[in-house]
Design a protein around this motif. Structure first.
Motif, PDB file in Angstrom:
ATOM      1  N   ILE A 189     -39.970  68.759  26.970  1.00  0.00           N
ATOM      2  CA  ILE A 189     -41.423  68.654  27.016  1.00  0.00           C
ATOM      3  C   ILE A 189     -41.886  67.201  26.970  1.00  0.00           C
ATOM      4  CG2 ILE A 189     -43.540  69.210  25.728  1.00  0.00           C
ATOM      5  CD1 ILE A 189     -42.180  71.867  24.940  1.00  0.00           C
ATOM      6  N   ASP A 190     -41.241  66.389  26.172  1.00  0.00           N
ATOM      7  CA  ASP A 190     -41.707  65.004  26.038  1.00  0.00           C
ATOM      8  C   ASP A 190     -40.962  64.024  26.941  1.00  0.00           C
ATOM      9  OD1 ASP A 190     -39.293  64.988  24.799  1.00  0.00           O
ATOM     10  OD2 ASP A 190     -39.989  64.128  22.907  1.00  0.00           O
ATOM     11  N   SER A 191     -40.082  64.512  27.819  1.00  0.00           N
ATOM     12  CA  SER A 191     -39.400  63.610  28.741  1.00  0.00           C
ATOM     13  C   SER A 191     -40.316  63.270  29.912  1.00  0.00           C
ATOM     14  CB  SER A 191     -38.111  64.255  29.268  1.00  0.00           C
ATOM     15  OG  SER A 191     -38.411  65.394  30.050  1.00  0.00           O
ATOM     16  N   GLU A 197     -48.773  69.173  22.960  1.00  0.00           N
ATOM     17  CA  GLU A 197     -48.623  68.892  21.538  1.00  0.00           C
ATOM     18  C   GLU A 197     -47.142  68.688  21.210  1.00  0.00           C
ATOM     19  OE1 GLU A 197     -50.418  72.051  19.411  1.00  0.00           O
ATOM     20  OE2 GLU A 197     -52.471  71.532  20.046  1.00  0.00           O
ATOM     21  N   VAL A 198     -46.883  68.028  20.095  1.00  0.00           N
ATOM     22  CA  VAL A 198     -45.497  67.838  19.664  1.00  0.00           C
ATOM     23  C   VAL A 198     -44.858  69.220  19.460  1.00  0.00           C
ATOM     24  CG1 VAL A 198     -44.003  66.937  17.846  1.00  0.00           C
ATOM     25  CG2 VAL A 198     -46.044  65.658  18.563  1.00  0.00           C
ATOM     26  N   PRO A 199     -43.689  69.470  20.049  1.00  0.00           N
ATOM     27  CA  PRO A 199     -43.077  70.805  19.937  1.00  0.00           C
ATOM     28  C   PRO A 199     -42.784  71.182  18.483  1.00  0.00           C
ATOM     29  CG  PRO A 199     -42.005  69.504  21.649  1.00  0.00           C
ATOM     30  CD  PRO A 199     -42.906  68.568  20.905  1.00  0.00           C
ATOM     31  N   GLU A 200     -43.021  72.463  18.169  1.00  0.00           N
ATOM     32  CA  GLU A 200     -42.694  72.979  16.851  1.00  0.00           C
ATOM     33  C   GLU A 200     -41.266  73.522  16.842  1.00  0.00           C
ATOM     34  OE1 GLU A 200     -45.555  75.857  15.670  1.00  0.00           O
ATOM     35  OE2 GLU A 200     -47.285  74.579  16.133  1.00  0.00           O
ATOM     36  N   GLU A 201     -40.671  73.581  15.662  1.00  0.00           N
ATOM     37  CA  GLU A 201     -39.301  74.082  15.555  1.00  0.00           C
ATOM     38  C   GLU A 201     -39.219  75.525  16.032  1.00  0.00           C
ATOM     39  OE1 GLU A 201     -37.722  73.565  11.676  1.00  0.00           O
ATOM     40  OE2 GLU A 201     -37.929  71.381  11.708  1.00  0.00           O
ATOM     41  N   TYR A 222     -30.681  63.975  27.847  1.00  0.00           N
ATOM     42  CA  TYR A 222     -32.015  64.455  27.488  1.00  0.00           C
ATOM     43  C   TYR A 222     -31.945  65.451  26.327  1.00  0.00           C
ATOM     44  CZ  TYR A 222     -34.927  62.558  31.302  1.00  0.00           C
ATOM     45  OH  TYR A 222     -35.652  61.744  32.137  1.00  0.00           O
ATOM     46  N   ALA A 223     -30.915  66.314  26.353  1.00  0.00           N
ATOM     47  CA  ALA A 223     -30.800  67.342  25.323  1.00  0.00           C
ATOM     48  C   ALA A 223     -30.621  66.727  23.946  1.00  0.00           C
ATOM     49  CB  ALA A 223     -29.632  68.270  25.652  1.00  0.00           C
ATOM     50  N   GLU A 224     -29.803  65.679  23.870  1.00  0.00           N
ATOM     51  CA  GLU A 224     -29.570  65.025  22.584  1.00  0.00           C
ATOM     52  C   GLU A 224     -30.810  64.253  22.131  1.00  0.00           C
ATOM     53  OE1 GLU A 224     -26.249  62.527  23.190  1.00  0.00           O
ATOM     54  OE2 GLU A 224     -24.904  64.132  23.839  1.00  0.00           O
ATOM     55  N   GLN A 225     -31.534  63.693  23.056  1.00  0.00           N
ATOM     56  CA  GLN A 225     -32.664  62.829  22.702  1.00  0.00           C
ATOM     57  C   GLN A 225     -33.915  63.603  22.315  1.00  0.00           C
ATOM     58  OE1 GLN A 225     -33.171  60.392  26.203  1.00  0.00           O
ATOM     59  NE2 GLN A 225     -31.501  59.006  25.671  1.00  0.00           N
ATOM     60  N   SER A 226     -34.119  64.792  22.917  1.00  0.00           N
ATOM     61  CA  SER A 226     -35.452  65.393  22.847  1.00  0.00           C
ATOM     62  C   SER A 226     -35.506  66.845  22.408  1.00  0.00           C
ATOM     63  CB  SER A 226     -36.124  65.290  24.235  1.00  0.00           C
ATOM     64  OG  SER A 226     -36.164  63.959  24.675  1.00  0.00           O
ATOM     65  N   LEU A 227     -34.371  67.453  22.076  1.00  0.00           N
ATOM     66  CA  LEU A 227     -34.410  68.875  21.737  1.00  0.00           C
ATOM     67  C   LEU A 227     -33.951  69.133  20.306  1.00  0.00           C
ATOM     68  CD1 LEU A 227     -33.073  70.427  25.081  1.00  0.00           C
ATOM     69  CD2 LEU A 227     -35.443  70.193  24.317  1.00  0.00           C
ATOM     70  N   GLY A 228     -34.169  68.193  19.443  1.00  0.00           N
ATOM     71  CA  GLY A 228     -33.759  68.336  18.048  1.00  0.00           C
ATOM     72  C   GLY A 228     -34.511  69.419  17.306  1.00  0.00           C
ATOM     73  N   TYR A 229     -35.626  69.868  17.854  1.00  0.00           N
ATOM     74  CA  TYR A 229     -36.423  70.904  17.189  1.00  0.00           C
ATOM     75  C   TYR A 229     -35.881  72.314  17.442  1.00  0.00           C
ATOM     76  CZ  TYR A 229     -38.557  71.662  21.792  1.00  0.00           C
ATOM     77  OH  TYR A 229     -38.766  71.940  23.119  1.00  0.00           O
ATOM     78  N   LEU A 230     -34.822  72.408  18.262  1.00  0.00           N
ATOM     79  CA  LEU A 230     -34.195  73.705  18.530  1.00  0.00           C
ATOM     80  C   LEU A 230     -32.965  73.848  17.646  1.00  0.00           C
ATOM     81  CD1 LEU A 230     -34.419  73.702  22.455  1.00  0.00           C
ATOM     82  CD2 LEU A 230     -36.006  74.746  20.811  1.00  0.00           C
TER      83      LEU A 230
END
Length: 482
Positions: free
Chosen positions: A207-209, A376-380, A400-408
């Motif tokens: 989402i934020d990429s 909006e900033v993604p929620e967990e 991209y997965a390592e940088q931006s998907l920590g909320y999953l």
């Protein structure tokens, strides 16, 4: 995606060589039986009305019913672009035939694409090199359809998808997204988490990429190709073809009027801009099969033979799956507005692509005035998620997965060696998708991806080099049969 000029073809082509429906016949209930190229079985098809006023559309919905329906939630396929029609994804059904044994697979042409009032601005596959002329066509298209243009965005697409789920009475759904379809899937997860079971994201665009900043990703993909080529006995014979490419692009202005037409082979009447060649190289990197032709094609171009490069143009030409009006509505509102000049400068620095990709959208958005939309900033979220990435993807790199998907919290990722953009149909990936859907929380044995290799590099005008031992055996066999 459809482009009036090859700039656009190279900019956003994702799936190549597919074309749409060929026949329909009426069945009982609200579904029709229909057929799409690339899938030999009948689909159940219907139309679901969404929106109002000038934005009202009957959404085209196509379902591959489960062979043995045991009540599992269906798998919905979300196409890329933005602007690609899901009805062009039928070749994936062949790869997912095991999944389809027990699950229905659902394709929805989002509003403004495919059979859902394709917003293509009348752009066909003609070759035009003049970006200014194409931008003028965009401007005319927008002025004639401004209400529809303003109504198309990701929130609307996700709400439409939820309406389809409700109309089809699916309690929960599993989502597969490809490229931009992964962005749509991740937003659906944010806005309708209770409707979702699992996500499968191929070539993820978080989402934020900022996926329109792609010069560095393309450069890394080219460097990976260069490294693999140097280790191949056939490809390494082409020497320093990367320097040849740099030289070709640096001196292109003097060669621009000598490029062959990809269909006739005759010299084109119009000059070919440098950006055309830059975007051609970038688009060829999407698939290992076309990337394998680049060292030879560039080597030949440096020697003055542009036919192999021209052949790539023909190979990567328009498949009619993209609707450029939809692409601009989403890209201008949700991507270009949040990209700064500093970010662009950093992205294009020391890259073969430069701003050749970005400028198409930058110019198009100047005549496509839609309001900026921010996320909006993604929620967990704790849905099981499978990420499929290509090691040499030129637009949605695996990191991209390592940088931006920590909320999953329940995320698995497989990275295909030498893989480009979209890998769901390669090697054992269809099996891994099936395994994941059957046991989404179990560990995934993905050792088999090590067996996925690049296709052989092109050695000459007739393709890869034939193994001499095999060639001798074939010749000997032919002699015995005389």
């Amino acid at each position: 995606m459809v482009w009036i000029q090859r700039f656009a073809i190279f900019a956003i082509s994702l799936f190549i060589g597919l074309s749409p429906a060929v026949a329909e016949e009426r069945e009982e209930n609200n579904f029709e039986s229909c057929y799409l190229d690339g899938w030999s079985h009948a689909l159940h098809c219907t139309k679901i009305p969404v929106g109002g006023g000038e934005a009202a559309v009957d959404l085209a919905v196509m379902i591959a019913p489960a062979v043995n329906d045991i009540g599992l939630e269906p798998l919905y396929l979300l196409a890329g672009g933005p602007g690609q029609a899901a009805s062009y994804l039928t070749p994936i059904l062949n790869a997912l035939y095991k999944v389809n044994q027990s699950r229905a697979i659902v394709l929805v042409d989002r509003r403004g694409s495919g059979y859902s009032a394709a917003f293509d601005c009348g752009i066909d596959g003609e070759v035009h090199m003049d970006l200014e002329a194409v931008t003028d066509q965009f401007s005319t298209c927008y002025l004639e359809n401004s209400s529809f243009a303003k109504a198309l965005h990701s929130r609307q697409a996700v709400d439409d998808l939820e309406e389809v789920r409700l109309q089809l009475r699916h309690k929960k759904i599993a989502l597969w997204g490809g490229s931009w379809g992964t962005r749509t899937a991740l937003l659906y997860q944010q806005w309708y988490p209770e409707s979702l079971s699992v996500l499968i994201l191929d070539a993820v665009a978080p989402i934020d990429s900022k996926v329109f900043l792609t010069a560095q990703a393309a450069e890394k993909a080219l460097l990976k190709l260069e490294k693999d080529c140097s280790q191949d006995p056939v490809c390494s014979e082409f020497g320093d073809w990367r320097s040849d490419l740099d030289s070709l692009l640096r001196d292109w202005d003097g060669r621009a009027s000598n490029f062959p037409d990809p269909h006739s082979g005759r010299t084109m009447e119009t000059s070919v801009p440098r950006s055309f060649i830059q975007n051609l190289i970038r688009t060829a990197l999407y698939a290992p099969e076309t990337a394998a032709q680049l060292p030879y094609a560039i080597n030949q171009a440096e020697e003055g033979n542009y036919l192999p490069l021209s052949g790539l143009v023909g190979l990567l030409s328009d498949d009619g799956s993209m609707s450029m009006g939809l692409t601009l509505s989403v890209a201008c509102a949700e991507e270009l507005n949040r990209t700064t000049e500093e970010e662009l400068a950093a992205d294009i620095r020391d890259s073969f692509l430069g701003d050749a990709f970005f400028e198409i959208f930058a110019e198009g958005c100047k005549v496509w005035p839609v309001s900026p939309i921010t996320y909006e900033v993604p929620e967990e979220r704790n849905h099981p998620v499978l990420i499929i990435s290509g090691e040499a993807d030129p637009i949605t790199p695996h990191y991209y997965a390592e940088q931006s998907l920590g909320y999953l919290s329940e995320l698995k990722q497989v990275v295909v060696p030498g893989g480009g953009h979209i890998n769901s149909m390669r090697g054992c990936i269809p099996k891994l998708i099936d395994d994941f859907l059957k046991s989404p929380l179990a560990s995934l044995d993905s050792d088999c991806i090590a067996d996925i290799q690049r296709p052989p590099f092109m050695a000459g005008a007739f393709g890869p080099e034939i193994d001499k031992a095999v060639s001798s055996e074939l010749l000997s066999s032919q002699g015995d049969n005389k």
